[in-house]
Write an enzyme that holds these catalytic residues in place. Structure first.
Site, mmCIF file in Angstrom:
data_model
loop_
_atom_site.group_PDB
_atom_site.id
_atom_site.type_symbol
_atom_site.label_atom_id
_atom_site.label_comp_id
_atom_site.label_asym_id
_atom_site.label_seq_id
_atom_site.Cartn_x
_atom_site.Cartn_y
_atom_site.Cartn_z
ATOM 1 N N LEU A 160 0.647 -1.482 -0.446
ATOM 2 C CA LEU A 160 -0.320 -0.274 -0.243
ATOM 3 C C LEU A 160 0.875 1.882 -0.029
ATOM 4 C CD1 LEU A 160 -3.066 -1.343 2.378
ATOM 5 C CD2 LEU A 160 -2.845 -0.735 0.106
ATOM 6 N N SER A 161 2.299 1.200 -0.760
ATOM 7 C CA SER A 161 2.684 2.212 -0.707
ATOM 8 C C SER A 161 2.290 3.761 -1.000
ATOM 9 C CB SER A 161 4.775 1.776 -1.261
ATOM 10 O OG SER A 161 4.311 1.420 -2.175
ATOM 11 N N ASP B 30 5.004 -7.300 2.030
ATOM 12 C CA ASP B 30 6.445 -6.418 1.042
ATOM 13 C C ASP B 30 7.160 -7.630 0.411
ATOM 14 O OD1 ASP B 30 8.739 -5.067 -0.277
ATOM 15 O OD2 ASP B 30 7.670 -3.181 1.330
ATOM 16 N N SER C 81 8.313 -2.801 -19.631
ATOM 17 C CA SER C 81 8.084 -0.611 -20.188
ATOM 18 C C SER C 81 8.360 -0.741 -21.228
ATOM 19 C CB SER C 81 8.393 -0.239 -18.863
ATOM 20 O OG SER C 81 8.298 0.921 -19.999
ATOM 21 N N TYR D 50 14.502 4.257 -12.900
ATOM 22 C CA TYR D 50 13.152 3.402 -13.096
ATOM 23 C C TYR D 50 13.418 2.666 -14.109
ATOM 24 C CZ TYR D 50 8.292 2.430 -14.804
ATOM 25 O OH TYR D 50 7.736 1.564 -15.112
ATOM 26 N N LYS E 234 13.805 -2.081 -14.765
ATOM 27 C CA LYS E 234 12.948 -2.806 -15.581
ATOM 28 C C LYS E 234 13.521 -3.226 -16.498
ATOM 29 C CE LYS E 234 8.883 -1.525 -14.177
ATOM 30 N NZ LYS E 234 8.009 -3.205 -13.014
ATOM 31 N N TYR F 2 4.947 -2.582 -21.374
ATOM 32 C CA TYR F 2 3.682 -1.515 -21.509
ATOM 33 C C TYR F 2 3.945 -0.675 -22.376
ATOM 34 C CZ TYR F 2 2.036 -4.406 -16.725
ATOM 35 O OH TYR F 2 1.776 -5.098 -16.437
ATOM 36 N N PHE F 3 3.116 -0.105 -23.142
ATOM 37 C CA PHE F 3 3.168 1.276 -23.735
ATOM 38 C C PHE F 3 2.111 2.604 -23.003
ATOM 39 C CE2 PHE F 3 6.116 1.266 -27.453
ATOM 40 C CZ PHE F 3 6.251 -0.252 -27.439
ATOM 41 N N LEU G 84 0.073 11.945 -18.807
ATOM 42 C CA LEU G 84 -0.488 13.117 -19.377
ATOM 43 C C LEU G 84 -1.904 12.873 -19.251
ATOM 44 C CD1 LEU G 84 -1.025 14.890 -21.830
ATOM 45 C CD2 LEU G 84 -0.950 13.854 -23.115
ATOM 46 N N GLY H 274 14.571 14.143 -20.642
ATOM 47 C CA GLY H 274 14.135 12.156 -20.833
ATOM 48 C C GLY H 274 13.298 12.040 -21.698
HETATM 49 P P1 NAD Z 1 0.745 1.570 -9.148
HETATM 50 O O1 NAD Z 1 1.642 2.025 -8.050
HETATM 51 O O2 NAD Z 1 -1.111 1.769 -8.933
HETATM 52 O O3 NAD Z 1 0.825 -0.291 -8.841
HETATM 53 C C1 NAD Z 1 1.998 -0.368 -8.050
HETATM 54 C C2 NAD Z 1 2.199 -1.269 -6.963
HETATM 55 O O4 NAD Z 1 2.772 -2.070 -6.277
HETATM 56 C C3 NAD Z 1 1.306 0.241 -6.043
HETATM 57 O O5 NAD Z 1 -0.165 -0.839 -5.279
HETATM 58 C C4 NAD Z 1 1.964 -0.292 -4.618
HETATM 59 O O6 NAD Z 1 1.640 0.392 -3.185
HETATM 60 C C5 NAD Z 1 2.692 -1.539 -5.169
HETATM 61 N N1 NAD Z 1 4.559 -1.875 -4.564
HETATM 62 C C6 NAD Z 1 5.348 -0.963 -4.611
HETATM 63 N N2 NAD Z 1 6.140 -1.273 -4.145
HETATM 64 C C7 NAD Z 1 5.652 -2.155 -3.266
HETATM 65 C C8 NAD Z 1 6.506 -3.153 -2.826
HETATM 66 N N3 NAD Z 1 7.984 -3.398 -2.545
HETATM 67 N N4 NAD Z 1 5.910 -4.808 -1.792
HETATM 68 C C9 NAD Z 1 4.635 -4.594 -2.034
HETATM 69 N N5 NAD Z 1 3.147 -3.580 -3.329
HETATM 70 C C10 NAD Z 1 4.866 -2.125 -4.075
HETATM 71 O O7 NAD Z 1 1.690 1.325 -11.136
HETATM 72 P P2 NAD Z 1 0.934 1.261 -12.055
HETATM 73 O O8 NAD Z 1 0.422 2.196 -12.625
HETATM 74 O O9 NAD Z 1 -0.358 -0.075 -11.490
HETATM 75 O O10 NAD Z 1 2.057 -0.212 -12.325
HETATM 76 C C11 NAD Z 1 2.125 -1.213 -12.128
HETATM 77 C C12 NAD Z 1 2.876 -2.409 -12.706
HETATM 78 O O11 NAD Z 1 3.489 -1.392 -15.014
HETATM 79 C C13 NAD Z 1 4.670 -0.762 -12.388
HETATM 80 O O12 NAD Z 1 5.358 -2.130 -12.009
HETATM 81 C C14 NAD Z 1 4.656 -0.451 -13.212
HETATM 82 O O13 NAD Z 1 6.453 -0.581 -12.907
HETATM 83 C C15 NAD Z 1 4.539 -1.102 -14.532
HETATM 84 N N6 NAD Z 1 4.622 0.134 -15.776
HETATM 85 C C16 NAD Z 1 3.713 0.527 -14.977
HETATM 86 C C17 NAD Z 1 3.024 1.492 -16.798
HETATM 87 C C18 NAD Z 1 2.479 3.074 -16.234
HETATM 88 O O14 NAD Z 1 2.125 4.049 -17.120
HETATM 89 N N7 NAD Z 1 1.613 3.125 -15.452
HETATM 90 C C19 NAD Z 1 3.618 1.922 -17.543
HETATM 91 C C20 NAD Z 1 4.947 0.331 -17.961
HETATM 92 C C21 NAD Z 1 5.142 -0.311 -16.674
HETATM 93 N N1 UFG Z 2 2.995 15.133 -21.455
HETATM 94 C C1 UFG Z 2 2.962 16.870 -21.196
HETATM 95 N N2 UFG Z 2 2.615 16.976 -19.892
HETATM 96 C C2 UFG Z 2 2.723 16.864 -19.055
HETATM 97 C C3 UFG Z 2 2.475 15.117 -18.980
HETATM 98 C C4 UFG Z 2 2.950 14.607 -20.648
HETATM 99 O O1 UFG Z 2 3.002 17.656 -22.242
HETATM 100 O O2 UFG Z 2 2.009 16.970 -18.214
HETATM 101 C C5 UFG Z 2 3.424 14.486 -22.834
HETATM 102 C C6 UFG Z 2 4.802 13.898 -22.377
HETATM 103 O O3 UFG Z 2 5.644 14.919 -22.963
HETATM 104 C C7 UFG Z 2 5.122 12.404 -23.149
HETATM 105 C C8 UFG Z 2 3.522 12.579 -23.855
HETATM 106 O O4 UFG Z 2 2.110 13.803 -23.164
HETATM 107 O O5 UFG Z 2 5.191 13.029 -24.941
HETATM 108 C C9 UFG Z 2 3.216 11.382 -22.521
HETATM 109 O O6 UFG Z 2 4.271 11.453 -21.420
HETATM 110 P P1 UFG Z 2 3.484 10.875 -19.635
HETATM 111 O O7 UFG Z 2 4.173 11.055 -18.876
HETATM 112 O O8 UFG Z 2 1.806 10.153 -19.888
HETATM 113 O O9 UFG Z 2 4.236 8.949 -20.373
HETATM 114 P P2 UFG Z 2 5.763 8.412 -20.784
HETATM 115 O O10 UFG Z 2 5.528 8.190 -22.097
HETATM 116 O O11 UFG Z 2 6.482 9.708 -20.687
HETATM 117 O O12 UFG Z 2 5.969 7.797 -19.716
HETATM 118 C C10 UFG Z 2 5.116 6.178 -20.197
HETATM 119 C C11 UFG Z 2 4.962 5.946 -18.398
HETATM 120 C C12 UFG Z 2 6.657 5.916 -18.129
HETATM 121 C C13 UFG Z 2 7.141 4.789 -18.830
HETATM 122 C C14 UFG Z 2 7.364 5.367 -20.364
HETATM 123 C C15 UFG Z 2 7.610 4.404 -21.376
HETATM 124 O O13 UFG Z 2 4.361 6.733 -17.441
HETATM 125 O O14 UFG Z 2 6.079 4.595 -16.301
HETATM 126 O O15 UFG Z 2 5.874 5.394 -20.569
HETATM 127 O O16 UFG Z 2 7.933 5.183 -22.525
HETATM 128 F F1 UFG Z 2 8.295 4.928 -18.478
#
Ligand code: NAD
Ligand code: UFG
Length: 338
Positions: A33-34, A58, A124, A149, A153, A177-178, A200, A294
């Site tokens: 639940l962090s 954890d 990712s 980050y 991965k 994931y995209f 975004l 980045g």
């Molecule tokens: P999220 O933060 O909503 O979910 C992650 C969950 O893991 C949270 O509920 C958090 O409390 C729990 N957690 C974190 N560290 C922990 C630990 N040490 N032990 C137990 N629980 C822990 O994030 P999300 O968007 O649901 O993403 C899920 C996964 O997908 C993550 O690994 C993230 O890196 C990956 N991912 C997400 C995205 C995105 O854009 N959302 C894109 C690519 C990959």
């Molecule tokens: N953007 C804005 N304004 C904002 C937020 C985002 O203009 O306030 C733009 C970014 O510059 C980018 C697009 O919207 O062009 C998408 O940005 P996101 O932050 O929504 O997503 P990213 O593609 O940067 O990042 C996501 C995940 C990361 C992962 C990455 C891999 O959030 O966890 O994709 O490509 F690492």
């Protein structure tokens, strides 16, 4: 037998748990639940009419994992637990490597000790790094992720590849994931970012609902059709369906497989703003700001391999992604703390 979902109270994990329960699986959630509220799982229970077992714990806690595997008969592990804020990872690299990398190592050690060898890992598209021609397919070499980050991965991917090479018991899916967006169609569960959203779509949704004033568009001088960044946004329910498909395929194959989970279609930031305005009927105020460090100009998937090998493809279009985001945002303007 039950499916263990680490991070199952989080954004993607909670949608996964709902889908698993609806598909008839027993589910055990491990989450510290962090970055989540247990309210998400309470709502999952209301929607599914049944509850997962919830363990607050954890992935770095080996005793907790051993007790979990001793008490529950686990067939598969879907490993979502991790920290995901790019900016935070730059400021606190040790916390990110410890949580995401060391945590995954401990999880794999506990799995092997318990004789559980089926694992789906949340990776990712960031592992591809910069400089590839679009669309991105799984055959391209991984690059150098722009931040800790992304690096965490890639490190876990490397560990899992080595593990599967060394021990043929393992069946592992690396799902890249995209950009996951959207919410369950009920509007009861969705993405509830802590503080100011980094991403975004949650930011746009908070502007539309009046929680924030203005979106900053990070750069309009990229080599893209309108100068703003282009991404492959995928509905979270499509994404979790991809996990179900991967779990199924892993039952009959060993080793490591890597699949992109994307739609194959990119949208620019300005296209996203316009589409959100259309779906919500709200004006989304924005200003153009500097590029964010980045960021890449464009990133979208070639989803062919997942279609061929998993029999899966994303079914939901942009309008549905944004309509579902808006339904969730309107019903829960302050997320789970409403
Ligand atoms: P999220 O933060 O909503 O979910 C992650 C969950 O893991 C949270 O509920 C958090 O409390 C729990 N957690 C974190 N560290 C922990 C630990 N040490 N032990 C137990 N629980 C822990 O994030 P999300 O968007 O649901 O993403 C899920 C996964 O997908 C993550 O690994 C993230 O890196 C990956 N991912 C997400 C995205 C995105 O854009 N959302 C894109 C690519 C990959
Ligand atoms: N953007 C804005 N304004 C904002 C937020 C985002 O203009 O306030 C733009 C970014 O510059 C980018 C697009 O919207 O062009 C998408 O940005 P996101 O932050 O929504 O997503 P990213 O593609 O940067 O990042 C996501 C995940 C990361 C992962 C990455 C891999 O959030 O966890 O994709 O490509 F690492």
């Amino acid at each position: 037998m039950a499916v263990l979902v680490t991070g199952g109270a989080g954004y993607i994990g909670s949608h996964m748990v709902l889908t698993l329960l609806e598909a008839g699986h027993e589910v055990v959630v491990l989450d510290n639940l962090s970055n989540a509220s247990q309210e998400s799982l309470r709502r999952v229970e209301l929607l599914a009419g049944k509850a997962p077992v919830f363990i607050k714990g954890d992935i770095r806690d080996r005793h907790c994992l051993d007790a979990l595997f001793a008490e529950h008969s686990i067939s598969d592990v879907l490993h979502f637990a991790g920290l995901k804020s790019v900016g935070e990872s730059v400021a606190e690299p040790l916390r990110y490597y410890e949580n995401n990398v060391a945590g995954s190592l401990t999880l794999c050690q506990a799995m092997a000790a318990a004789g559980v060898y089926r694992l789906v890992f949340s990776s990712s598209a960031t592992v591809y790094g910069d400089g590839h021609p679009m669309p991105i397919h799984e055959g391209l070499p991984t690059g150098r992720p722009a931040n800790p980050y992304g690096h965490s991965k890639l490190m876990v991917e490397d560990v899992l590849r080595d593990l599967a090479k060394a021990d043929e018991h393992w069946s592992i899916a690396l799902l890249r994931y995209f950009n996951p967006v959207g919410a369950h169609e009920s509007g009861r569960i969705g993405e509830d970012p802590n503080g100011i959203p980094n991403n975004l779509v949650p930011f746009i949704a908070q502007v539309a609902v009046g929680r924030r004033d203005t979106l900053s568009v990070f750069g309009n001088d990229y080599p893209t059709p309108d100068g703003t960044g282009v991404r492959d946004y995928i509905h979270v329910m499509d994404l979790v369906d991809g996990h179900l498909a991967a779990m199924q395929v892993l039952t009959s194959q060993r080793g490591v497989s890597t699949w992109n989970l994307g739609t194959g279609r990119g949208y620019s930031v300005l296209e996203m703003i316009k589409a959100f305005e259309t779906v919500s009927g709200q004006h989304v105020s924005y200003k153009v700001a500097d590029r964010r460090e980045g960021d890449v100009a464009e990133c979208w998937a070639d989803p062919t391999l997942a279609r061929q090998e998993l029999g899966w493809e994303a079914m939901r279009g942009l309008e549905e992604m944004l309509a579902d985001t808006w339904r969730w945002q309107q019903a829960n303007p302050q997320g789970y703390s409403d």
